[in-house]
Structures are given as structure tokens and as C-alpha cells.
Design an enzyme around this catalytic site. Structure first.
Site, short mmCIF file in Angstrom:
data_model
loop_
_atom_site.label_atom_id
_atom_site.label_comp_id
_atom_site.label_asym_id
_atom_site.label_seq_id
_atom_site.Cartn_x
_atom_site.Cartn_y
_atom_site.Cartn_z
N LYS A 115 0.93 -1.01 -0.02
CA LYS A 115 -0.03 0.10 -0.13
C LYS A 115 0.85 1.14 0.15
CE LYS A 115 -4.66 0.98 0.26
NZ LYS A 115 -5.63 0.28 -0.35
P1 NAD Z 1 -13.23 7.84 -2.49
O1 NAD Z 1 -12.31 8.90 -2.24
O2 NAD Z 1 -13.72 7.89 -3.93
O3 NAD Z 1 -14.56 7.89 -1.83
C1 NAD Z 1 -14.62 8.14 -0.32
C2 NAD Z 1 -15.85 8.40 0.09
O4 NAD Z 1 -16.01 8.38 1.50
C3 NAD Z 1 -16.19 9.97 -0.20
O5 NAD Z 1 -17.52 10.21 -0.71
C4 NAD Z 1 -16.00 10.85 1.12
O6 NAD Z 1 -16.95 11.90 1.13
C5 NAD Z 1 -16.70 9.55 2.05
N1 NAD Z 1 -16.32 9.88 3.46
C6 NAD Z 1 -15.24 9.90 4.08
N2 NAD Z 1 -15.50 10.17 5.33
C7 NAD Z 1 -16.70 9.88 5.55
C8 NAD Z 1 -17.62 9.96 6.62
N3 NAD Z 1 -17.12 10.09 7.93
N4 NAD Z 1 -18.94 9.87 6.64
C9 NAD Z 1 -19.35 9.75 5.22
N5 NAD Z 1 -18.90 9.57 4.12
C10 NAD Z 1 -17.42 9.84 4.31
O7 NAD Z 1 -12.65 6.46 -2.03
P2 NAD Z 1 -12.95 4.97 -2.50
O8 NAD Z 1 -11.95 4.66 -3.52
O9 NAD Z 1 -14.42 4.88 -2.68
O10 NAD Z 1 -12.46 4.23 -1.16
C11 NAD Z 1 -13.32 3.83 -0.08
C12 NAD Z 1 -12.97 2.84 0.74
O11 NAD Z 1 -12.84 1.47 -0.22
C13 NAD Z 1 -11.49 3.01 1.48
O12 NAD Z 1 -11.44 2.31 2.52
C14 NAD Z 1 -10.57 2.10 0.33
O13 NAD Z 1 -9.65 1.60 0.93
C15 NAD Z 1 -11.64 1.04 0.06
N6 NAD Z 1 -11.29 0.40 -1.02
C16 NAD Z 1 -11.20 1.12 -2.42
C17 NAD Z 1 -10.93 0.24 -3.42
C18 NAD Z 1 -10.88 1.05 -4.76
O14 NAD Z 1 -10.92 0.18 -5.93
N7 NAD Z 1 -10.86 2.35 -5.00
C19 NAD Z 1 -10.82 -0.80 -3.45
C20 NAD Z 1 -10.88 -1.60 -2.20
C21 NAD Z 1 -11.06 -1.06 -1.10
#
Ligand code: NAD
Length: 423
Positions: A115
Site C-alpha cells: 500500500k
Molecule cells: P473515494 O475517495 O472515492 O470515496 C470516499 C468517500 O467517502 C467520499 O465520498 C467521502 O466523502 C466519503 N467519506 C469520508 N469520510 C466519511 C464520513 N465520515 N462519512 C461519510 N462519508 C465519508 O474512495 P474509494 O476509492 O471509494 O474508497 C473507499 C474505501 O474503499 C476505502 O476504505 C478504500 O481503501 C476502500 N477500497 C477502495 C478500492 C478501490 O478500488 N477504490 C478497493 C478496495 C477497497
């Protein structure tokens, strides 16, 4: 991103590294794994910490701190996302890297876990500043990444544009290499289905769980915390399967409509206004209220430790599907289990992203493109296969889905480590 001294209604918050270790030790105990083997596979193989001087738009130089933790490459090249966030810490990146090792092992991908993260506030930076930061970071770690070494991908606040900059910078330094990152734009060697892969995978797992537990998806209701890449695409695919998405939150608000929210209109509203707040036809409430909404499927898709001491007792869902990494604080998990709520763990539920990243990497290496239909079919096969293995293990061992998933994953990494040998 937890402050170690922070306590949430009597429950300490664990950072990602502590949470990962907590789950790992429980599984290793159950597997009766020797301490030396545990240390060998739990500790990161390599950690990179870099300081990145970046010229900002006002001409000032700002020094950013970046990390890349290469946790384990016993089963294949390191693989894992890159996160931009003001609270990124070295310990969190360590924990997130180890989750990638367990995830790739559980899904049977020939990859390890890593990561990356940069402590920065991307919302307060211009696109030009983000590009300069990304290029500096890529230069700093260019000797340690590569198609057969370590393959970054998008995570929180990074996207296909960031991956394109990384690929371009790496290619300038080391020769053209689209397979150095995944999650690229399609025209630069990206894969159909990568953008929505994590959310698509979460929806596949929810549909499977619903079928197994007699909750018809067409009559089901879902609530989603976080409306970014993963949250939105989960909502979109659940909606397409006939499920009603009744509640959605982001950092600005939570919106609710018991009849279901029109997901595509909601994302347009967020893109135009910056938040789901005040979406017409829905009740707007505070973001924290999302966890008190009645639903069948609760999907935390934002950040770690979302469900913790001060809110877990409000939850009125049948099951929690961990779309984010580490969204349930491990210390409240026994309480949720007592409440009769099933938790489908992150290393299974959100693995769709790394599965399609693997497909993208394979296509880049083969210099051949697969169709969207092939990607979706292969994704579904891999996810349902892993889901079945986890459910069977949990049933056979009489343990939670999380413990079963960890046992399966850790066993594979341990076996590969012993077979390859330490010397
Ligand atoms: P992103 O930046 O696209 O979206 C994150 C969202 O979470 C945003 O809309 C933000 O406003 C919201 N957020 C943050 N804090 C918040 C809170 N306290 N209450 C409500 N909403 C809140 O990120 P993402 O890529 O969607 O990733 C989200 C999660 O999924 C992370 O934990 C990431 O590690 C995990 N993840 C992502 C992927 C990927 O392919 N992008 C793959 C596996 C896991």
C-alpha cells in the site's frame, strides 16, 4: 487513521496496523501457527518513506511525506492502492498493506500485498499541484515498483488520472510499462470494468449472501456510508439488481428516502453541488445518522473505524458488508455478533477491485484486451468461489466469516512461505 488515545464510548480505536494484527493473531492462534512463522509473514518485507518537495502554484515549496509499504511478495509481485489523505500515517499504510496480502491470497491471485500513501489534503490542492506531487512520488519510488515488482492502483482520493501520471513518469524513467499500475484510463491500457470493479464486487457478494439467507434482493434495502468510487458503484449495481438504496451519506450529509433513492441522479447532484446534501425528494440529516437507518444491507464504504463504540448499538441491519478497508472497529465486533448482525469482511467484500486490477495487469502483459463481458464473468466466478470457500470454512470451523477468511488467506501465505523457504 485512528488516534491511538482516542476512545469511542469505552472502546479504544485501533489504527489499521493494530486492527490487522488483531485479526491476524486470532486466525494464527486458531491455525496453531508458530510465533516465528507469524512474525515472518506479519511484518512488512520492505518499507519506503520519502520526503517530496513540491513547488506549489504560489511558487512556495511544500514538503510532503509519502510511504510505500511492501508487505509480502511470497505469492507474487506486491500489489496495492495509493491513498492521498491528510491523516495518512505510516502505521495505517502498514496495516492496509497487510490487508492486501490477505486479500490477494484469499482470492487466489498470484500477487502479494502493498500500500502507498501521501499525507496531503488533495481537496485543497490544484490539479497541477497533484500532478507534480504524483510525479515526485513516482520518481522517489521508481526503483522499487514495476510490472514484476510492485503494481500500485487507485485508492481514496486517487483515480485513473493519478494512475496515468504515474505510468507516464515511470515510463519516462524506466521505459514504456503500462503494467506498472492498474486503474488506468482505458485508452492507456486500462481495463473495462476496473472503474466500478470494487462496487460491482460488493454487490455480487451482497446478492450471494442475500440468496443464501432468504432475503430476496428485489425486496431488499441497502444503506451506504461514503459515496465515492466504491460507495457509488455499489449503490449503482445494487439498484440494477432491484435492491432499494434507501440511505446514502458522505462527509456533508446523509440522505434518506424509504422508497429508494435514484442513484444516478444522486451522483449527478453530488458532482454538481459537492455533496449528497439537500437532494430533492429525500430527507437530509447529519452524516452520522446513516448508521441508525433500518435496512437489510449496511455498506460502510468510506474509511476505517466508521462503526465503533459510540454508534454500533444503533445499527438496524441484517448484515454489514465491509466495502471500505477496516470500517468496523475490531473491538465492537463481538457486540455486533451478539446483536445477530453478520459481518462480511473487507478482505472478501471489497476484493473486486484487486481482482479486476489483476485482469488489467494480465491484459497489459499479454498486450491483449478482454471484453467487458469476459471481465464481469471472471470477476463473478472468482468472487463467488472465494465467498463459498469462506462460508464453508466458517461453517466447518464454527467461526465468523472474518476469522474463516483470515484463516484461509494466512494459511496460503504461510504455506507459500514455507515451500519457497526463508533463505
Ligand atoms: P473515494 O475517495 O472515492 O470515496 C470516499 C468517500 O467517502 C467520499 O465520498 C467521502 O466523502 C466519503 N467519506 C469520508 N469520510 C466519511 C464520513 N465520515 N462519512 C461519510 N462519508 C465519508 O474512495 P474509494 O476509492 O471509494 O474508497 C473507499 C474505501 O474503499 C476505502 O476504505 C478504500 O481503501 C476502500 N477500497 C477502495 C478500492 C478501490 O478500488 N477504490 C478497493 C478496495 C477497497
Amino acid at each position: 487513521m485512528a488516534d491511538n488515545d482516542q476512545v469511542s464510548r469505552g472502546f479504544r480505536l485501533l489504527d489499521c496496523q493494530e486492527a490487522s494484527k488483531h485479526h491476524f493473531e486470532r486466525a494464527a492462534n486458531r491455525l496453531k501457527m508458530k510465533r516465528r512463522l507469524r512474525d515472518w509473514i506479519l511484518k512488512p518485507f520492505r518499507e519506503i518513506s520519502v520526503h517530496l518537495p513540491v513547488v506549489m502554484d504560489d511558487g512556495e515549496i511544500h514538503l510532503f511525506q509519502g510511504y510505500r509499504v511492501q508487505h509480502n511478495n511470497t505469492r507474487g509481485p506486491y500489489k496495492g492502492g495509493l491513498r492521498y489523505h491528510p491523516e495518512v500515517s505510516h502505521d495505517d499504510v502498514r496495516g492496509l498493506a497487510s490487508w492486501m496480502t490477505w486479500k490477494t491470497a484469499l482470492l487466489g491471485l498470484p500477487l502479494g500485498g502493498a500500500k502507498g500513501g501521501i499525507t496531503c489534503n488533495p481537496k485543497a490542492m490544484s490539479e497541477a499541484e497533484l500532478e507534480r506531487l504524483t510525479r515526485k512520488y513516482t520518481q522517489a519510488i521508481s526503483m522499487d515498483i514495476g510490472p514484476s515488482q510492485d503494481i500500485p492502483a487507485p485508492d481514496v482520493n486517487t483515480n485513473e488520472k493519478v494512475m496515468a501520471w504515474m505510468m507516464d513518469e515511470y515510463s519516462k524513467l524506466r521505459g514504456y510499462a503500462p503494467a506498472v499500475v492498474t486503474g488506468k484510463p482505458i485508452d492507456l491500457g486500462g481495463s473495462p470494468g476496473r472503474l466500478d470493479a470494487t462496487g460491482r464486487g460488493v454487490a455480487i457478494i451482497i446478492e450471494q449472501w442475500a440468496a443464501d439467507n432468504n432475503v430476496p434482493i428485489e425486496n431488499g434495502t441497502a444503506v451506504i456510508q461514503g459515496f465515492g468510487n466504491v460507495g457509488y458503484h455499489t449503490a449503482y449495481h445494487l439498484n440494477r439488481a432491484g435492491c432499494r438504496v434507501v440511505g446514502v451519506s458522505d462527509t456533508g450529509a446523509c440522505v434518506y428516502n424509504s422508497k429508494g433513492l435514484p442513484v444516478e441522479e444522486l451522483i449527478k447532484h453530488k458532482q454538481e453541488t459537492g455533496s449528497v446534501k439537500s437532494f430533492p425528494g429525500a430527507e437530509t440529516m447529519a452524516p452520522a445518522e446513516v448508521f441508525g437507518l433500518q435496512c437489510d444491507f449496511l455498506v460502510p464504504a468510506a474509511l476505517e473505524n466508521a462503526i465503533k463504540g459510540d454508534n454500533f448499538e444503533q445499527i438496524k441491519a441484517r448484515a454489514i458488508f465491509e466495502a471500505a478497508n477496516g470500517p468496523v472497529c475490531p473491538l465492537v465486533e463481538p457486540g455486533l455478533t451478539e446483536m445477530g448482525i453478520t459481518i462480511v469482511p473487507d478482505i472478501l467484500a471489497n476484493s473486486g477491485g484487486v481482482v479486476v486490477s489483476y485482469f488489467e495487469w494480465v491484459q497489459n502483459l499479454q498486450q491483449f484486451s478482454w471484453t467487458a463481458e469476459t471481465i464481469d464473468m471472471e470477476l463473478k466466478n472468482k468472487m463467488i468461489n472465494a465467498y463459498r470457500q469462506v462460508v464453508e470454512k466458517a461453517t466447518a470451523e464454527q467461526v465468523s466469516l472474518r476469522l474463516a477468511a483470515y484463516m484461509l488467506a494466512i494459511d496460503k501465505v504461510a504455506w507459500a512461505s514455507l515451500v519457497r523457504g526463508a533463505y
